[in-house]
Design a protein around this motif. Sequence first.
Motif, PDB file in Angstrom:
ATOM      1  N   VAL A   8      36.511  26.082  38.532  1.00 15.45           N
ATOM      2  CA  VAL A   8      37.364  26.151  39.719  1.00 15.45           C
ATOM      3  C   VAL A   8      38.295  24.944  39.696  1.00 15.45           C
ATOM      4  N   VAL A   9      39.588  25.210  39.492  1.00 16.26           N
ATOM      5  CA  VAL A   9      40.584  24.145  39.386  1.00 16.26           C
ATOM      6  C   VAL A   9      41.061  23.705  40.761  1.00 16.26           C
ATOM      7  N   SER A  10      41.299  24.674  41.644  1.00 11.43           N
ATOM      8  CA  SER A  10      41.790  24.334  42.984  1.00 11.43           C
ATOM      9  C   SER A  10      41.468  25.457  43.955  1.00 11.43           C
ATOM     10  N   ILE A  11      41.360  25.075  45.218  1.00 11.29           N
ATOM     11  CA  ILE A  11      41.152  26.017  46.318  1.00 11.29           C
ATOM     12  C   ILE A  11      42.128  25.622  47.422  1.00 11.29           C
ATOM     13  N   GLU A  12      42.952  26.584  47.848  1.00  8.08           N
ATOM     14  CA  GLU A  12      44.022  26.287  48.811  1.00  8.08           C
ATOM     15  C   GLU A  12      44.107  27.393  49.854  1.00  8.08           C
ATOM     16  N   SER A  13      44.183  27.023  51.120  1.00 11.52           N
ATOM     17  CA  SER A  13      44.358  28.006  52.188  1.00 11.52           C
ATOM     18  C   SER A  13      45.811  28.449  52.249  1.00 11.52           C
ATOM     19  N   LEU A  14      46.027  29.757  52.183  1.00 12.28           N
ATOM     20  CA  LEU A  14      47.366  30.319  52.320  1.00 12.28           C
ATOM     21  C   LEU A  14      47.648  30.745  53.754  1.00 12.28           C
ATOM     22  N   THR A  15      46.629  31.245  54.424  1.00 11.02           N
ATOM     23  CA  THR A  15      46.654  31.573  55.852  1.00 11.02           C
ATOM     24  C   THR A  15      45.258  31.241  56.374  1.00 11.02           C
ATOM     25  N   PRO A  16      45.021  31.358  57.679  1.00  8.63           N
ATOM     26  CA  PRO A  16      43.662  31.130  58.167  1.00  8.63           C
ATOM     27  C   PRO A  16      42.626  32.075  57.570  1.00  8.63           C
ATOM     28  N   PHE A  17      43.082  33.178  56.958  1.00  6.87           N
ATOM     29  CA  PHE A  17      42.141  34.173  56.447  1.00  6.87           C
ATOM     30  C   PHE A  17      42.285  34.456  54.955  1.00  6.87           C
ATOM     31  N   VAL A  18      43.249  33.834  54.291  1.00  8.79           N
ATOM     32  CA  VAL A  18      43.487  34.083  52.863  1.00  8.79           C
ATOM     33  C   VAL A  18      43.452  32.756  52.119  1.00  8.79           C
ATOM     34  N   THR A  19      42.695  32.741  51.015  1.00 12.77           N
ATOM     35  CA  THR A  19      42.528  31.538  50.215  1.00 12.77           C
ATOM     36  C   THR A  19      42.933  31.807  48.773  1.00 12.77           C
ATOM     37  N   LYS A  20      43.681  30.871  48.193  1.00  9.90           N
ATOM     38  CA  LYS A  20      44.031  30.957  46.772  1.00  9.90           C
ATOM     39  C   LYS A  20      43.053  30.108  45.970  1.00  9.90           C
ATOM     40  N   ILE A  21      42.477  30.722  44.946  1.00  6.39           N
ATOM     41  CA  ILE A  21      41.587  30.021  44.030  1.00  6.39           C
ATOM     42  C   ILE A  21      42.193  30.094  42.635  1.00  6.39           C
ATOM     43  N   CYS A  22      42.281  28.954  41.958  1.00  2.00           N
ATOM     44  CA  CYS A  22      42.742  28.912  40.574  1.00  2.00           C
ATOM     45  C   CYS A  22      41.551  28.584  39.679  1.00  2.00           C
ATOM     46  N   LEU A  23      41.400  29.347  38.601  1.00  2.00           N
ATOM     47  CA  LEU A  23      40.241  29.268  37.726  1.00  2.00           C
ATOM     48  C   LEU A  23      40.691  29.077  36.281  1.00  2.00           C
ATOM     49  N   GLN A  24      40.071  28.147  35.581  1.00  3.34           N
ATOM     50  CA  GLN A  24      40.376  27.917  34.170  1.00  3.34           C
ATOM     51  C   GLN A  24      39.220  28.432  33.311  1.00  3.34           C
ATOM     52  N   PRO A  25      39.403  29.551  32.616  1.00  2.00           N
ATOM     53  CA  PRO A  25      38.321  30.089  31.771  1.00  2.00           C
ATOM     54  C   PRO A  25      37.985  29.145  30.618  1.00  2.00           C
ATOM     55  N   THR A  26      36.724  29.153  30.214  1.00  2.00           N
ATOM     56  CA  THR A  26      36.308  28.348  29.068  1.00  2.00           C
ATOM     57  C   THR A  26      36.625  29.044  27.749  1.00  2.00           C
ATOM     58  N   HIS A  27      36.871  30.356  27.784  1.00  3.37           N
ATOM     59  CA  HIS A  27      37.276  31.108  26.607  1.00  3.37           C
ATOM     60  C   HIS A  27      38.610  31.797  26.893  1.00  3.37           C
ATOM     61  N   ILE A  28      39.351  32.124  25.841  1.00  5.09           N
ATOM     62  CA  ILE A  28      40.579  32.894  26.013  1.00  5.09           C
ATOM     63  C   ILE A  28      40.239  34.224  26.659  1.00  5.09           C
ATOM     64  N   ALA A  29      40.922  34.534  27.749  1.00  2.00           N
ATOM     65  CA  ALA A  29      40.616  35.735  28.529  1.00  2.00           C
ATOM     66  C   ALA A  29      41.898  36.523  28.767  1.00  2.00           C
ATOM     67  N   PRO A  30      42.325  37.323  27.786  1.00  2.00           N
ATOM     68  CA  PRO A  30      43.584  38.060  27.925  1.00  2.00           C
ATOM     69  C   PRO A  30      43.508  39.144  28.987  1.00  2.00           C
ATOM     70  N   PHE A  31      44.660  39.424  29.611  1.00  3.74           N
ATOM     71  CA  PHE A  31      44.757  40.501  30.585  1.00  3.74           C
ATOM     72  C   PHE A  31      46.198  40.977  30.632  1.00  3.74           C
ATOM     73  N   LYS A  32      46.397  42.148  31.208  1.00  2.00           N
ATOM     74  CA  LYS A  32      47.730  42.700  31.403  1.00  2.00           C
ATOM     75  C   LYS A  32      48.134  42.534  32.863  1.00  2.00           C
ATOM     76  N   ALA A  33      49.431  42.434  33.111  1.00  2.00           N
ATOM     77  CA  ALA A  33      49.919  42.283  34.482  1.00  2.00           C
ATOM     78  C   ALA A  33      49.481  43.477  35.324  1.00  2.00           C
ATOM     79  N   GLY A  34      48.789  43.192  36.420  1.00  2.00           N
ATOM     80  CA  GLY A  34      48.284  44.247  37.282  1.00  2.00           C
ATOM     81  C   GLY A  34      46.805  44.538  37.085  1.00  2.00           C
TER      82      GLY A  34
END
Length: 231
Positions: A8-34
Amino acid sequence: MTLTEAKVVSIESLTPFVTKICLQPTHIAPFKAGQYLQVVMQENDKRPFSIANSPEAGEPLELHIGATPENAYAYEVLENAKNSGVLTLEVGLGDAYARESDAPMIIIAGGTGYSYAKSILHHTLAVEPGRDVCLYWGAKTLEDLYDHDELTALSNFNSKFTFIPVVESPNDSWQGKTGWVHKAVLDDHANLSQFHVYVAGRFEMAAAVKKDFLPKGIEPDTLFGDAFAYI
């Protein structure tokens, strides 16, 4: 799909009910947009969340979690992130990812469904800069549209991108569209046959989109959303 631990790199409140979490994987974790990931709470308890950043950005995985103590399904994930600092993830799931095409794109997001929309939006603007993209983002109040100012600025800067916010319960000064977000799309487009449409939000919203959009000419194979596999 990739199984990985993520810090867990960071945790930030966007609204009183929505939170942004940024995560740094320990392995390469590819994904497609969406696509989405699942937070593995236990072997038989995996909880899905859309990935908000685009894959080419090279940034930590970004989640937008709508969570209150009354919503234990999401709230427990948030508390686990705060307390442990590490989450186990399955990354790169879902078939409603962005497809390259000459067709203009409409993205419809309800609430934190915006996280799915954000990934597709920024990916498409990066890899298909000549493609027309329109984002309709709906929420109960203007304050719930937590990226409103950034999206407005982006639409002013990029002539290929149009941002249309939709508010269910506006205040007296609101000059924009009101009501249900998918109805705003129908107000603007009597015929949808030329579009590719991407949808993220509550199942009830996705069901309404499917019911109301198919008679407007859109083909089922150009209507994308993970919810459509269940409705």
